[in-house]
Design an enzyme around this catalytic site. Sequence first.
Site, short mmCIF file in Angstrom:
data_model
loop_
_atom_site.label_atom_id
_atom_site.label_comp_id
_atom_site.label_asym_id
_atom_site.label_seq_id
_atom_site.Cartn_x
_atom_site.Cartn_y
_atom_site.Cartn_z
CB CYS A 56 -25.52 88.94 -57.23
SG CYS A 56 -25.38 89.79 -58.83
CE1 TYR B 86 -5.47 102.63 -76.54
CE2 TYR B 86 -6.00 101.77 -78.70
CZ TYR B 86 -5.80 102.84 -77.86
OH TYR B 86 -5.94 104.12 -78.34
CD GLU C 91 -1.99 98.54 -72.01
OE1 GLU C 91 -2.16 99.65 -71.47
OE2 GLU C 91 -2.85 97.98 -72.71
CB CYS D 270 -15.95 97.86 -74.25
SG CYS D 270 -14.88 99.26 -73.86
CG ASP E 190 -9.75 95.05 -76.54
OD1 ASP E 190 -10.80 95.71 -76.45
OD2 ASP E 190 -9.50 94.07 -75.80
CB CYS F 67 -29.37 93.94 -63.75
SG CYS F 67 -28.30 92.56 -63.33
CB CYS G 213 -29.61 96.24 -57.17
SG CYS G 213 -27.95 95.83 -57.69
#
EC number: 2.1.1.-
Length: 455
Positions: free
Chosen positions: A160, A316, A337, A412, A385, A82, A79
Amino acid sequence: MVEKNKEYIFDIISQGYEGEGIAKIDNKYPIFIEGALKGEKVKVRIVKVNKNFAYGKLMEVLEASEERVNPPCAIYKRCGGCKLQHASYKAQLDFKWDRVKDCVSKIGKLDPSIVKYPLGMENPWRYRNKVQLPIGLINGEVKIGFFAPRSHDIIDMESCLIQDEIGDKVVKLTREWIEKFNIRPYNVDGEYDEKGIVRHIMIRRGFTTNEVMVVLVTNGEKLPHKEEFVDLMVKNIPGIKSVIQNINSKKTNVILGLESKTLWGEDTISDYIGDFRFNISPLSFFQVNPIQTEVLYGKALEYANLTGNEEVFDAYCGTGTITLFLSQKAKKVYGVEIIPQAIDNAWINAKENKVENVEFFVGESEVVIPDLINKGVKADVVVVDPPRKGCDKKLLDAITNIDAKKIVYVSCDPSTLGRDLKVLEENGYKTLEVQPVDMFPNTAHIENVALLIKK
């Protein structure tokens, strides 16, 4: 150098940004080996050779790391979901800590000691409140699962371990309905069939409210035996509040179309982050790990250190989730935004939660924020962000030009965070601290919150 298809024995000296093990020849030429851990001795078959690096397939672990564990997922090696189930959770957090420190020091040119140890989860399983899975007919069998890495082959999934458990039940029922009524999937043996009907199944659940939404994505309006599908979900899924058909007739990898029909129940479900309630539609953005989202936003609020007298910009801002968190301690928060629909949702979220000290603007932050400053708004704190690509250079220039006293940067992607911190450091700001937050256990992804002050 190495040769393709030959086997070699390597010592793994570090890990790459995706969690893959790295060995080096003559301390220069790197070999990337998925599934290998730092400190291990491994047997590897070379599968791809480039001028500056090579990829190897892990054949055997000759000397295992103490942090190696048996992946609990039956389809882990096939898969694409992960990357780190073969590592203990401590080893995962150590890897992510090293990765952030590496980006902050090598890209940001900052002292890595400012990076704190990641805030992990007490239970790093079953944390996702949203699952969306392709549906296919492969060699005559119905497959519902994830795509294999770098392909459109569907790996059939019964369970999952990072998705909410209710999703497993919905997938089982959907498979039964497709098989019983011979509903043709859109994906047939890896090719798109224009006569196919079902494309994806999506499940969303409110962790606080326990409300469940099931969305069946179809290739057109036609949906035979939809009454039976609805009946199956309503009778068997605890907390079901919404059954929706989403129509996506475009030849695209985008999962959802723009049109949705509510087949049963409500158009939305709801959930909470902290004390704030949010309505969630099929197309709504909502953080997929609400437990760690509260940790992330709480850290951002802590870094902002608001007293009730500050005016704050939230660049953002999306649907206003961080904006509402900041409103608890700020005099006024201005959310900006570029996506109009997100701002529409932000106003709705503010109204639903009876928050009045916020204002939202559609536009580019680098244009809107200086304009508000010119109209007399103070720049006490700026919160950003951005998406994975980081902040627009024009926004960083605007922030430094308006002389904001404090910046809270929610990121992120550690690489673009390092890049943007370097720019801000060169333009009058000092980075005091970076706090990683593990939003996505068992994957290589890591979120961060950074605090900067005016020098």
